[in-house]
Design a protein around this motif. Structure first.
Motif, PDB file in Angstrom:
ATOM      1  N   GLU A  61       0.864  -1.315  -0.020  1.00 29.08           N
ATOM      2  CA  GLU A  61      -0.152   0.135   0.055  1.00 29.08           C
ATOM      3  C   GLU A  61       0.597   1.324   0.015  1.00 29.08           C
ATOM      4  OE1 GLU A  61      -2.559  -0.377   3.480  1.00 29.08           O
ATOM      5  OE2 GLU A  61      -3.202  -2.279   2.676  1.00 29.08           O
ATOM      6  N   SER A  62       1.828   1.230   0.774  1.00 32.58           N
ATOM      7  CA  SER A  62       2.731   2.440   1.008  1.00 32.58           C
ATOM      8  C   SER A  62       3.504   2.858  -0.245  1.00 32.58           C
ATOM      9  CB  SER A  62       3.430   2.501   2.491  1.00 32.58           C
ATOM     10  OG  SER A  62       4.440   1.377   2.363  1.00 32.58           O
ATOM     11  N   PHE A  63       4.160   1.551  -0.631  1.00 31.36           N
ATOM     12  CA  PHE A  63       4.938   1.770  -1.869  1.00 31.36           C
ATOM     13  C   PHE A  63       4.595   2.125  -3.060  1.00 31.36           C
ATOM     14  CE2 PHE A  63       7.284   0.523  -5.512  1.00 31.36           C
ATOM     15  CZ  PHE A  63       8.455   1.025  -5.490  1.00 31.36           C
ATOM     16  N   ARG A  64       3.118   1.420  -3.241  1.00 34.14           N
ATOM     17  CA  ARG A  64       2.379   1.992  -4.749  1.00 34.14           C
ATOM     18  C   ARG A  64       1.755   3.167  -4.476  1.00 34.14           C
ATOM     19  NH1 ARG A  64      -1.937  -1.380  -6.592  1.00 34.14           N
ATOM     20  NH2 ARG A  64      -2.188  -2.401  -4.515  1.00 34.14           N
ATOM     21  N   ALA A  65       1.486   3.655  -3.435  1.00 36.45           N
ATOM     22  CA  ALA A  65       0.795   5.033  -3.079  1.00 36.45           C
ATOM     23  C   ALA A  65       1.811   6.129  -3.462  1.00 36.45           C
ATOM     24  CB  ALA A  65       0.306   5.340  -1.760  1.00 36.45           C
ATOM     25  N   TRP A  66       3.353   5.685  -2.996  1.00 37.63           N
ATOM     26  CA  TRP A  66       4.327   6.633  -3.192  1.00 37.63           C
ATOM     27  C   TRP A  66       4.660   6.777  -4.531  1.00 37.63           C
ATOM     28  CZ3 TRP A  66       9.097   5.302  -4.837  1.00 37.63           C
ATOM     29  CH2 TRP A  66      10.178   6.233  -5.276  1.00 37.63           C
ATOM     30  N   PHE A  67       4.855   5.381  -5.066  1.00 36.74           N
ATOM     31  CA  PHE A  67       5.294   5.308  -6.554  1.00 36.74           C
ATOM     32  C   PHE A  67       4.438   5.865  -7.326  1.00 36.74           C
ATOM     33  CE2 PHE A  67       6.063   2.790 -10.464  1.00 36.74           C
ATOM     34  CZ  PHE A  67       7.515   3.323 -10.721  1.00 36.74           C
ATOM     35  N   LEU A  68       3.330   5.537  -7.510  1.00 40.43           N
ATOM     36  CA  LEU A  68       2.140   6.143  -8.445  1.00 40.43           C
ATOM     37  C   LEU A  68       1.893   7.579  -8.158  1.00 40.43           C
ATOM     38  CD1 LEU A  68      -0.347   3.387  -8.302  1.00 40.43           C
ATOM     39  CD2 LEU A  68       1.640   3.653  -9.901  1.00 40.43           C
ATOM     40  N   ASP A  69       1.987   8.248  -7.109  1.00 40.27           N
ATOM     41  CA  ASP A  69       1.802   9.726  -6.772  1.00 40.27           C
ATOM     42  C   ASP A  69       3.117  10.353  -7.406  1.00 40.27           C
ATOM     43  OD1 ASP A  69      -0.648   9.257  -5.594  1.00 40.27           O
ATOM     44  OD2 ASP A  69       0.136   9.597  -3.617  1.00 40.27           O
ATOM     45  N   ARG A  70       4.146   9.833  -7.061  1.00 38.08           N
ATOM     46  CA  ARG A  70       5.521  10.395  -7.565  1.00 38.08           C
ATOM     47  C   ARG A  70       5.698  10.434  -9.220  1.00 38.08           C
ATOM     48  NH1 ARG A  70       8.111  14.208  -7.516  1.00 38.08           N
ATOM     49  NH2 ARG A  70      10.333  14.072  -7.687  1.00 38.08           N
ATOM     50  N   ILE A  71       5.180   9.247  -9.787  1.00 36.49           N
ATOM     51  CA  ILE A  71       5.160   9.380 -11.376  1.00 36.49           C
ATOM     52  C   ILE A  71       4.337  10.659 -11.817  1.00 36.49           C
ATOM     53  CG2 ILE A  71       6.138   7.280 -11.398  1.00 36.49           C
ATOM     54  CD1 ILE A  71       3.752   6.112 -12.343  1.00 36.49           C
ATOM     55  N   GLN A  72       3.103  10.653 -11.148  1.00 37.16           N
ATOM     56  CA  GLN A  72       2.195  11.553 -11.787  1.00 37.16           C
ATOM     57  C   GLN A  72       2.398  13.039 -11.235  1.00 37.16           C
ATOM     58  OE1 GLN A  72      -1.571  10.490  -9.911  1.00 37.16           O
ATOM     59  NE2 GLN A  72      -2.064   9.087 -11.524  1.00 37.16           N
ATOM     60  N   GLU A  73       3.559  13.130 -10.327  1.00 34.76           N
ATOM     61  CA  GLU A  73       3.937  14.498  -9.834  1.00 34.76           C
ATOM     62  C   GLU A  73       5.003  14.784 -11.030  1.00 34.76           C
ATOM     63  OE1 GLU A  73       5.700  14.064  -6.029  1.00 34.76           O
ATOM     64  OE2 GLU A  73       3.607  14.089  -4.993  1.00 34.76           O
ATOM     65  N   LEU A  74       5.778  13.893 -11.531  1.00 35.45           N
ATOM     66  CA  LEU A  74       6.962  13.996 -12.485  1.00 35.45           C
ATOM     67  C   LEU A  74       6.490  14.337 -13.851  1.00 35.45           C
ATOM     68  CD1 LEU A  74       9.385  11.487 -11.228  1.00 35.45           C
ATOM     69  CD2 LEU A  74       9.527  14.080 -10.931  1.00 35.45           C
ATOM     70  N   SER A  75       5.290  13.729 -14.352  1.00 33.47           N
ATOM     71  CA  SER A  75       4.811  13.831 -15.441  1.00 33.47           C
ATOM     72  C   SER A  75       3.193  13.968 -15.826  1.00 33.47           C
ATOM     73  CB  SER A  75       5.375  12.842 -16.591  1.00 33.47           C
ATOM     74  OG  SER A  75       4.636  12.828 -17.834  1.00 33.47           O
ATOM     75  N   ASP A  76       2.538  14.549 -16.541  1.00 33.27           N
ATOM     76  CA  ASP A  76       1.162  14.123 -16.739  1.00 33.27           C
ATOM     77  C   ASP A  76       0.675  13.631 -17.851  1.00 33.27           C
ATOM     78  OD1 ASP A  76       1.978  16.390 -18.520  1.00 33.27           O
ATOM     79  OD2 ASP A  76       0.636  17.941 -17.757  1.00 33.27           O
ATOM     80  N   THR A  77       1.749  12.732 -18.572  1.00 34.48           N
ATOM     81  CA  THR A  77       1.175  12.179 -19.723  1.00 34.48           C
ATOM     82  C   THR A  77       1.566  10.516 -19.523  1.00 34.48           C
ATOM     83  OG1 THR A  77       3.465  12.208 -20.821  1.00 34.48           O
ATOM     84  CG2 THR A  77       1.866  13.910 -21.093  1.00 34.48           C
TER      85      THR A  77
END
Length: 188
Positions: A61-77
C-alpha cells in the motif's frame, strides 16, 4: 487518529523485516525490536508468516501510493509517467537505509507459489504490471501488454542491480533502455 497496537506492530515489524530479512528474523527478535510482548504479538498474529503477510500488505500500500503519486507529480502524460518511474526509482535508490525490494526478497525466501507470502509478493508485482500496461494502453502503444511487461522487467532489474552494485545508476540505465522500447512501441 492514533494507530492501534496491531497497526503499530505491523509497521515496526516491517522495518525489522526490511532491514534483516524474513527467515533471519525470529519472534524473539521481533519482540525485542518492536517492544511488543510475545503474548500481545500472538494475540494479533498466530504465526510469524501471518505477520509477514500483514507487513507486506502495508508495504504494498505505502510503496504503490508513493510510486504512483510520484510518477504523476513528475509527468502528466502516460508516456512521461512510464519514463518517470525510473526517476522515482533513482530517488528511492538514493535514500538512506535503502535495501532493495521487500517483494523480491519475499519471493526469494518463500519460493513455493502457493505460499501466502509468495502470493502477496506476486500480487504486488502484478499490480505494478497492470499499471504499466494501463499506461502503455493510454499512450497508444502497439502492444501494451508487451511494453508493460518490458517496463516491469527493467524496473525489477534496476532494483536488483542497484542493491548488488551499490549504485543509483541502474535507474538511469533502465530508463534509457525503456525509452528505446517506448519509442519503438509508439512508432507507426
Amino acid at each position: 487518529m492514533r494507530p492501534n497496537k496491531r497497526d503499530e506492530l505491523v509497521r515496526k515489524a516491517l522495518q525489522v523485516f526490511y532491514r534483516d530479512g524474513f527467515h533471519a528474523t525470529g519472534m524473539d527478535k521481533l519482540v525485542t525490536e518492536t517492544g511488543v510482548s510475545k503474548t500481545s504479538m500472538y494475540k494479533h498474529f498466530r504465526t510469524k508468516e501471518e505477520l509477514i503477510v500483514a507487513a507486506l500488505q502495508l508495504r504494498d500500500e505505502s510503496f504503490r501510493a508513493w510510486f504512483l503519486d510520484r510518477i504523476q507529480e513528475l509527468s502528466d502524460t502516460p508516456e512521461g509517467q512510464l519514463m518517470a518511474g525510473f526517476d522515482a526509482l533513482g530517488e528511492w535508490f538514493a535514500e538512506d537505509g535503502y535495501r532493495g525490494c521487500m517483494f523480491i526478497k519475499a519471493g526469494a525466501e518463500y519460493q513455493e507459489k502457493s505460499h501466502p507470502i509468495h502470493q502477496q509478493a506476486a500480487g504486488h508485482k502484478q499490480a505494478l504490471l497492470d499499471h504499466f500496461i494501463r499506461l502503455a494502453t493510454e499512450a497508444g502503444t502497439k502492444d501494451p501488454e508487451a511494453l508493460g511487461s518490458q517496463i516491469l522487467l527493467l524496473k525489477e532489474g534496476a532494483i536488483v542491480s542497484s542493491v548488488l552494485l551499490n549504485s543509483c545508476k541502474p535507474a538511469q540505465d533502465a530508463k534509457e533502455a525503456a525509452r528505446v522500447l517506448l519509442d519503438h512501441a509508439l512508432a507507426k
